[in-house]
Structure formats: C-alpha cells, structure tokens
Motif scaffolding. Structure first.
Motif, PDB file in Angstrom:
ATOM      1  N   UNK A  99     -29.783  87.094  23.219  1.00  0.00           N
ATOM      2  CA  UNK A  99     -29.099  85.722  22.984  1.00  0.00           C
ATOM      3  C   UNK A  99     -27.641  86.044  22.117  1.00  0.00           C
ATOM      4  N   UNK A 100     -27.525  87.375  21.957  1.00  0.00           N
ATOM      5  CA  UNK A 100     -26.172  87.479  21.202  1.00  0.00           C
ATOM      6  C   UNK A 100     -25.016  87.807  22.105  1.00  0.00           C
ATOM      7  N   UNK A 101     -25.059  87.044  23.215  1.00  0.00           N
ATOM      8  CA  UNK A 101     -24.099  87.304  24.133  1.00  0.00           C
ATOM      9  C   UNK A 101     -22.988  86.376  24.002  1.00  0.00           C
ATOM     10  N   UNK A 102     -22.916  85.392  23.212  1.00  0.00           N
ATOM     11  CA  UNK A 102     -21.756  84.400  23.084  1.00  0.00           C
ATOM     12  C   UNK A 102     -22.013  83.147  23.801  1.00  0.00           C
ATOM     13  N   UNK A 103     -22.850  83.314  24.788  1.00  0.00           N
ATOM     14  CA  UNK A 103     -22.991  82.241  25.751  1.00  0.00           C
ATOM     15  C   UNK A 103     -23.878  81.115  25.266  1.00  0.00           C
ATOM     16  N   UNK A 104     -23.527  80.068  24.731  1.00  0.00           N
ATOM     17  CA  UNK A 104     -24.299  79.089  24.180  1.00  0.00           C
ATOM     18  C   UNK A 104     -24.989  78.247  25.330  1.00  0.00           C
ATOM     19  N   UNK A 105     -25.870  77.690  25.013  1.00  0.00           N
ATOM     20  CA  UNK A 105     -26.367  76.891  26.244  1.00  0.00           C
ATOM     21  C   UNK A 105     -27.446  75.473  25.551  1.00  0.00           C
ATOM     22  N   UNK A 106     -27.211  74.360  26.065  1.00  0.00           N
ATOM     23  CA  UNK A 106     -27.997  73.371  25.434  1.00  0.00           C
ATOM     24  C   UNK A 106     -29.413  73.603  25.142  1.00  0.00           C
ATOM     25  N   UNK A 107     -30.076  73.818  26.166  1.00  0.00           N
ATOM     26  CA  UNK A 107     -31.369  74.034  26.065  1.00  0.00           C
ATOM     27  C   UNK A 107     -31.898  75.476  26.368  1.00  0.00           C
ATOM     28  N   UNK A 108     -32.798  76.336  25.869  1.00  0.00           N
ATOM     29  CA  UNK A 108     -33.167  77.578  26.178  1.00  0.00           C
ATOM     30  C   UNK A 108     -34.754  77.361  26.523  1.00  0.00           C
ATOM     31  N   UNK A 109     -35.207  77.469  27.685  1.00  0.00           N
ATOM     32  CA  UNK A 109     -36.445  77.411  28.051  1.00  0.00           C
ATOM     33  C   UNK A 109     -37.339  78.601  27.844  1.00  0.00           C
ATOM     34  N   UNK A 110     -38.223  78.537  27.237  1.00  0.00           N
ATOM     35  CA  UNK A 110     -39.149  80.020  27.027  1.00  0.00           C
ATOM     36  C   UNK A 110     -40.237  79.821  27.591  1.00  0.00           C
ATOM     37  N   UNK A 111     -40.847  80.208  28.661  1.00  0.00           N
ATOM     38  CA  UNK A 111     -41.906  80.144  29.342  1.00  0.00           C
ATOM     39  C   UNK A 111     -42.934  81.193  28.727  1.00  0.00           C
ATOM     40  N   UNK A 160     -44.614  72.164  24.555  1.00  0.00           N
ATOM     41  CA  UNK A 160     -45.664  71.593  25.377  1.00  0.00           C
ATOM     42  C   UNK A 160     -46.871  71.420  24.548  1.00  0.00           C
ATOM     43  N   UNK A 161     -47.246  72.069  23.704  1.00  0.00           N
ATOM     44  CA  UNK A 161     -48.573  71.929  22.904  1.00  0.00           C
ATOM     45  C   UNK A 161     -48.732  70.698  22.029  1.00  0.00           C
ATOM     46  N   UNK A 162     -47.793  69.742  21.734  1.00  0.00           N
ATOM     47  CA  UNK A 162     -48.209  68.569  21.194  1.00  0.00           C
ATOM     48  C   UNK A 162     -47.387  67.566  21.858  1.00  0.00           C
ATOM     49  N   UNK A 163     -48.044  66.567  21.834  1.00  0.00           N
ATOM     50  CA  UNK A 163     -47.411  65.234  22.849  1.00  0.00           C
ATOM     51  C   UNK A 163     -46.108  64.731  22.331  1.00  0.00           C
ATOM     52  N   UNK A 164     -45.631  64.192  23.185  1.00  0.00           N
ATOM     53  CA  UNK A 164     -44.349  63.372  23.048  1.00  0.00           C
ATOM     54  C   UNK A 164     -44.391  62.097  22.018  1.00  0.00           C
ATOM     55  N   UNK A 210     -34.729  74.893  21.573  1.00  0.00           N
ATOM     56  CA  UNK A 210     -35.792  75.966  22.172  1.00  0.00           C
ATOM     57  C   UNK A 210     -36.997  74.984  22.641  1.00  0.00           C
ATOM     58  N   UNK A 211     -37.289  75.155  23.843  1.00  0.00           N
ATOM     59  CA  UNK A 211     -38.371  74.479  24.641  1.00  0.00           C
ATOM     60  C   UNK A 211     -39.383  75.520  25.208  1.00  0.00           C
ATOM     61  N   UNK A 212     -40.695  75.397  24.397  1.00  0.00           N
ATOM     62  CA  UNK A 212     -41.821  76.178  24.737  1.00  0.00           C
ATOM     63  C   UNK A 212     -43.009  75.554  25.555  1.00  0.00           C
ATOM     64  N   UNK A 213     -43.138  76.043  26.888  1.00  0.00           N
ATOM     65  CA  UNK A 213     -44.042  75.848  27.760  1.00  0.00           C
ATOM     66  C   UNK A 213     -44.548  76.847  28.547  1.00  0.00           C
ATOM     67  N   UNK A 214     -45.571  76.535  29.243  1.00  0.00           N
ATOM     68  CA  UNK A 214     -46.190  77.483  30.179  1.00  0.00           C
ATOM     69  C   UNK A 214     -44.989  77.776  31.240  1.00  0.00           C
ATOM     70  N   UNK A 215     -45.403  78.983  31.811  1.00  0.00           N
ATOM     71  CA  UNK A 215     -44.352  79.494  32.803  1.00  0.00           C
ATOM     72  C   UNK A 215     -44.282  78.558  33.961  1.00  0.00           C
ATOM     73  N   UNK A 216     -45.292  77.958  34.375  1.00  0.00           N
ATOM     74  CA  UNK A 216     -44.917  77.071  35.666  1.00  0.00           C
ATOM     75  C   UNK A 216     -43.979  75.924  35.229  1.00  0.00           C
ATOM     76  N   UNK A 217     -44.219  75.432  34.346  1.00  0.00           N
ATOM     77  CA  UNK A 217     -43.253  74.236  33.714  1.00  0.00           C
ATOM     78  C   UNK A 217     -41.832  74.458  33.632  1.00  0.00           C
TER      79      UNK A 217
END
Length: 275
Positions: free
Chosen positions: A40-52, A83-87, A210-217
């Motif tokens: 993550x320390x590469x200097x390339x920022x992103x709006x959303x990081x999805x972590x499956x 993903x583990x809590x409802x919107x 940071x968005x945490x969800x199952x790998x398929x999502x």
C-alpha cells in the motif's frame, strides 16, 4: 526497508497501476501474506480498496485489521464498509471509546451469520481510529423483492453471468435446482449493488474507503466494481488459501496467499448417502 523488498514493492506498485487499467484481462500479482500491507506504500492512492476474504479463514480477518491500522495511522482511511452488516447501519455517531456492545448495536450485528470474535477486531480498530464503520450489505428485508427484479438479469455480460451462475451452483454443493439460479443471481447482484453504493457514498478526496467482503463479491468483472461509474478508482485485492487458484484467478489486481486451511468437506452432510 531491505533493498530487495523495496525494489519488489516498487515493481508491484507499477503492476497494480497497470492491472487497475487492464481490469480482469490480466492475471493478478501474487503476494505472500507476510509482505502485506507494505504494497500500500507505493504512492498510488485509490478511492476504494476492495479486500476479499474467505469467511472461515482467520488469517484473512487479521489481514483486514492490519489494513485498517496501516491506512488509519497515515490518515488515509475514509471509512470501513463491511459485507457483514446491513446497509443503513453505521458507527458514525459513536465516539472512539465506544464499547463493543455499543458498536454491535449501532451496526445491528447478526451474530448467527457473522461471529463477532472474527470481525470484532477489524471493526473496533476502525472505531478506535475515529473512522466510521458502515454496513453495506443488502438488508434481509429487501432480499425477497430483489429476487423478483429481473432487470438484474441484464446487468452482467453473458460470460460473466454464466460464471456467476456456476459459482452459485458450486457454492450450494451442486444441489440447487437450476430453476432457482436466476433468482439467486439477482440477490447476489443486488447485494453487490448495495455494497457498491455504500462505498461510493463514503469516498473522500485524498483518502481510501476499505471495503471488506467475500471473494466472490469483489471480482472486478462480475462483482461490486460493475456498479461503479467510470471515474471511481478501485483496487481489488483478495486473500486466498489455495495457491493454485491464486495463480489463475481473474477479476483481481492482487492476491494475498495465506496458509491452507485443514481439509473440510462442507457439502458432505448435504449429499444423499451412497448405497
């Protein structure tokens, strides 16, 4: 930082940038868990990081907590979407020193589906850092309606839709009647849309959601990213316990490989007894 590791991370940062532009056309970079979250320390920022994740892999939840701590320590974490809590549920109104009971109540945590022992550490790491934790999943009350929303049938490209149907059948041990697959796919796509909207609404300039969800999502070509506008930037990282799958997976920018889990056949109890 060791010179060899520094050089590796520099190259990996360039690879991630290229992969984010190429989408699912390229195979992902593969990284041992011991080196995360240094990339993550590469200097390339992103709006959303999805972590499956794989839901039954404790090491994956530890990686999530490490990611929260790393981003928060640098003032780069805009929000944690789960993903583990409802919107509609959020810890935004809670102070940093809120109790775990208060956090669970704010998120309307469903213990039967998501053990707090697994997801409490990543959730509380964000709360203690003063970062809002947002539920992203489609509420259960909306799932019956989603099953009838046939506009979702045209959301994915033909090949991606078939891959989703195959994944749903495999996830149900091959026992799901074919007639039920379209409705199940609608729920899956609607859940992805809900998670995507929660993350998009939390985007802040110069920070990362940071968005945490199952790998398929999180898959770029058939998951959450298919619901975002072109201007939103995202990186897709997924933790996998299967190194063979890691080497061939598509729809992901980078795979974090973790130790294999003990062999377990979740479908064994559902199969009819052999004669």
């Amino acid at each position: 930082m060791w010179p060899a590791l520094s050089k590796f991370l520099w190259r990996l940062g360039g690879a991630l940038t290229a992969l984010s532009l190429a989408g699912c056309a390229s195979r992902p970079a593969v990284l041992p868990a011991a080196l995360w979250p240094a990339p993550l320390d590469t200097g390339h920022r992103t709006d959303v990081l999805l972590l499956g994740e794989q839901h039954d892999a404790p090491e994956h939840q530890r990686l999530q907590r490490d990611t929260v701590l790393w981003l928060a320590a640098r003032g780069q974490l805009a929000a944690l979407v789960l993903e583990m809590a409802e919107r509609g549920h959020s810890t935004a109104a809670l102070p940093r020193d809120a109790s775990e009971a208060q956090v669970q109540a704010a998120l309307q945590w469903q213990h039967a589906a998501w053990p707090w022992s697994a997801y409490g550490p990543v959730t509380m790491a964000a709360v203690r850092a003063g970062v809002p934790v947002l539920g992203g999943n489609l509420p259960r009350s909306a799932m019956a309606a989603a099953m009838q929303e046939n506009h979702w049938d045209d959301h994915l490209a033909t090949a991606a839709r078939q891959q989703l149907l195959d994944a749903l059948q495999q996830g149900h041990c091959g026992l799901l009647p074919a007639a039920r697959l379209p409705a199940m796919a609608r729920i899956q796509i609607a859940r992805d849309a809900s998670l995507a909207r929660a993350a998009q609404e939390a985007v802040r300039p110069g920070q990362t959601v940071l968005l945490v969800a199952g790998g398929e999502h999180v898959l770029r070509h058939r998951g959450i990213p298919t619901h975002w506008p072109a201007g939103l930037t995202a990186k897709v990282v997924s933790a996998l316990t299967d190194k063979v799958q890691a080497a061939t997976e598509t729809g992901i920018d980078m795979v974090i490989t973790t130790a294999p889990l003990p062999p377990y056949d979740a479908c064994a109890a559902l199969r009819p007894p052999t004669k």
